[in-house]
Design a protein around this motif. Sequence first.
Motif, short mmCIF file in Angstrom:
data_model
loop_
_atom_site.label_atom_id
_atom_site.label_comp_id
_atom_site.label_asym_id
_atom_site.label_seq_id
_atom_site.Cartn_x
_atom_site.Cartn_y
_atom_site.Cartn_z
N LEU A 273 47.27 -5.59 72.58
CA LEU A 273 47.72 -5.58 71.18
C LEU A 273 49.17 -5.15 71.05
CD1 LEU A 273 44.58 -3.92 69.51
CD2 LEU A 273 45.22 -6.35 69.48
N HIS A 274 49.82 -4.88 72.18
CA HIS A 274 51.22 -4.42 72.21
C HIS A 274 51.39 -3.10 71.43
CE1 HIS A 274 52.33 -8.28 73.95
NE2 HIS A 274 51.68 -8.89 72.96
N LEU A 275 50.38 -2.25 71.51
CA LEU A 275 50.44 -0.95 70.84
C LEU A 275 50.51 0.20 71.83
CD1 LEU A 275 47.81 -1.44 67.97
CD2 LEU A 275 50.31 -1.39 67.78
N ASN A 276 50.52 -0.12 73.14
CA ASN A 276 50.67 0.97 74.10
C ASN A 276 52.09 1.53 74.03
OD1 ASN A 276 51.53 -1.59 75.24
ND2 ASN A 276 51.90 -0.45 77.15
N ILE B 134 51.94 4.49 66.77
CA ILE B 134 50.90 3.81 66.00
C ILE B 134 49.63 3.66 66.83
CG2 ILE B 134 50.26 1.67 64.86
CD1 ILE B 134 53.16 1.31 64.04
N GLY B 135 49.77 3.26 68.08
CA GLY B 135 48.62 3.12 68.95
C GLY B 135 47.89 4.42 69.16
N LEU B 136 48.64 5.50 69.44
CA LEU B 136 48.03 6.80 69.67
C LEU B 136 47.37 7.34 68.40
CD1 LEU B 136 47.68 8.80 71.98
CD2 LEU B 136 49.77 9.95 71.24
N ILE B 137 48.03 7.15 67.27
CA ILE B 137 47.47 7.59 65.99
C ILE B 137 46.17 6.85 65.70
CG2 ILE B 137 47.82 7.43 63.49
CD1 ILE B 137 50.78 8.12 64.00
N THR B 138 46.15 5.55 65.95
CA THR B 138 44.94 4.76 65.70
C THR B 138 43.78 5.22 66.58
OG1 THR B 138 46.31 2.84 65.14
CG2 THR B 138 44.00 2.43 65.66
N VAL B 139 44.06 5.47 67.84
CA VAL B 139 43.01 5.93 68.76
C VAL B 139 42.45 7.28 68.32
CG1 VAL B 139 42.56 6.71 71.13
CG2 VAL B 139 43.87 4.62 70.72
N TYR B 140 43.32 8.22 67.99
CA TYR B 140 42.86 9.53 67.55
C TYR B 140 42.04 9.43 66.27
CZ TYR B 140 45.97 12.00 70.82
OH TYR B 140 46.58 12.51 71.94
N ALA B 141 42.51 8.62 65.33
CA ALA B 141 41.83 8.51 64.03
C ALA B 141 40.44 7.90 64.19
CB ALA B 141 42.66 7.68 63.08
N ILE B 142 40.35 6.82 64.95
CA ILE B 142 39.05 6.17 65.14
C ILE B 142 38.09 7.10 65.88
CG2 ILE B 142 37.89 4.26 66.33
CD1 ILE B 142 40.32 2.54 65.70
N GLY B 143 38.61 7.86 66.83
CA GLY B 143 37.76 8.80 67.55
C GLY B 143 37.19 9.89 66.68
N ALA B 144 37.87 10.21 65.57
CA ALA B 144 37.41 11.28 64.68
C ALA B 144 36.45 10.78 63.60
CB ALA B 144 38.62 11.95 64.02
N LEU C 250 48.33 6.73 77.46
CA LEU C 250 48.73 5.69 76.51
C LEU C 250 50.22 5.71 76.17
CD1 LEU C 250 45.71 5.87 74.02
CD2 LEU C 250 45.98 4.45 76.07
N VAL C 251 50.90 6.80 76.48
CA VAL C 251 52.34 6.91 76.18
C VAL C 251 53.07 7.31 77.46
CG1 VAL C 251 54.09 8.14 74.86
CG2 VAL C 251 51.91 7.57 73.80
N ASN C 252 54.03 6.49 77.88
CA ASN C 252 54.80 6.80 79.10
C ASN C 252 56.30 6.91 78.83
OD1 ASN C 252 55.66 4.07 78.90
ND2 ASN C 252 53.95 3.41 80.22
N ASP C 253 56.69 6.91 77.57
CA ASP C 253 58.09 7.10 77.22
C ASP C 253 58.34 8.59 77.00
OD1 ASP C 253 60.63 7.15 76.23
OD2 ASP C 253 60.28 5.75 74.58
N PRO C 254 59.20 9.23 77.81
CA PRO C 254 59.43 10.66 77.66
C PRO C 254 59.86 11.06 76.25
CG PRO C 254 60.41 9.87 79.70
CD PRO C 254 59.95 8.67 78.95
N ALA C 255 60.52 10.17 75.53
CA ALA C 255 60.97 10.49 74.17
C ALA C 255 59.80 10.58 73.19
CB ALA C 255 61.97 9.46 73.69
#
Length: 282
Positions: free
Chosen positions: A136-139, A143-153, A220-225
């Motif tokens: 989905l080009h969200l890695n 937005i991708g991390l927020i979506t995963v956390y939200a759905i998990g809750a 899911l996130v590999n950008d140090p920033a």
Amino acid sequence: MKRNGGHPLARALSVTFLVFWAFMVVYPMVWTLFGSLKDNQQFFMGKPWNLPKLPLLWSNFSYTWDKYHFGAYFLNSVIVTLGSMALALILAASSAYVLARYSFKGSGVVYYFYIASLMIPGILALIPTFFLLFKLHLNNTFIGLITVYAIGAVPFGIFMLIGFFKALPRELEEAAVIDGASHFGTFFKIMLPLAKPGLLTFSIINLLGMWNEYAFALVLVNDPAKYTLPVGIAVMQAEMQYRTEWGALFAGLLMSIVPVLILYILFQNRITEGVTAGAVKA
């Protein structure tokens, strides 16, 4: 008729256990504070659990904040946590409201499907989630991390909030319909504000988990920033390589603990009230 409060021995054992438990909880935090005010020499030359020597090294906090980009990690965690919580509230509250107030074929199956998902460890979904976000080009995005956390809750949110919505009288909805309110208007203007104790409890409990989550943020996130605090602290320790700066590391840990600790202290009574109120009609 007065209650005698139970057997003296039972009261003594209860008090002893609670004091011991409080010590086990508070001591690591105090030890972290002491460690954040020391330099490496105090760790290696003396015993690690000794009190810090004067002068206290408050500069460890500013040093950690600046050198190890702790400010950026902190801001990233705030963005991800608040964004995830806002999305989770909308999804969980609306789903719980529909399941609690509307009867439709299969509603019970949907409810138990959500409840059953609580028994599945989230870490099992880590690899499939990674490939899904990649397609989905969200890695590597907030937005991708927020979506995963939200759905998990959401499953836990439905489990907690459905009791609140079931307990609300139907006369409120009927009065809203007579006044010309739509389904969305009834939900957002009447039902949602009345469920505020449950929403607050759900928010605080999940904020703690989202703030401290490490595995999904790492994969899911590999950008140090875009690293969040848990990942940032791990990276901070790795950057120290062969010379661990223990004072700076403890300062970073303490700065990550304090926000959620303050939040919990401020709202601990609301959490208890929300849990007990939601149990009226589960």
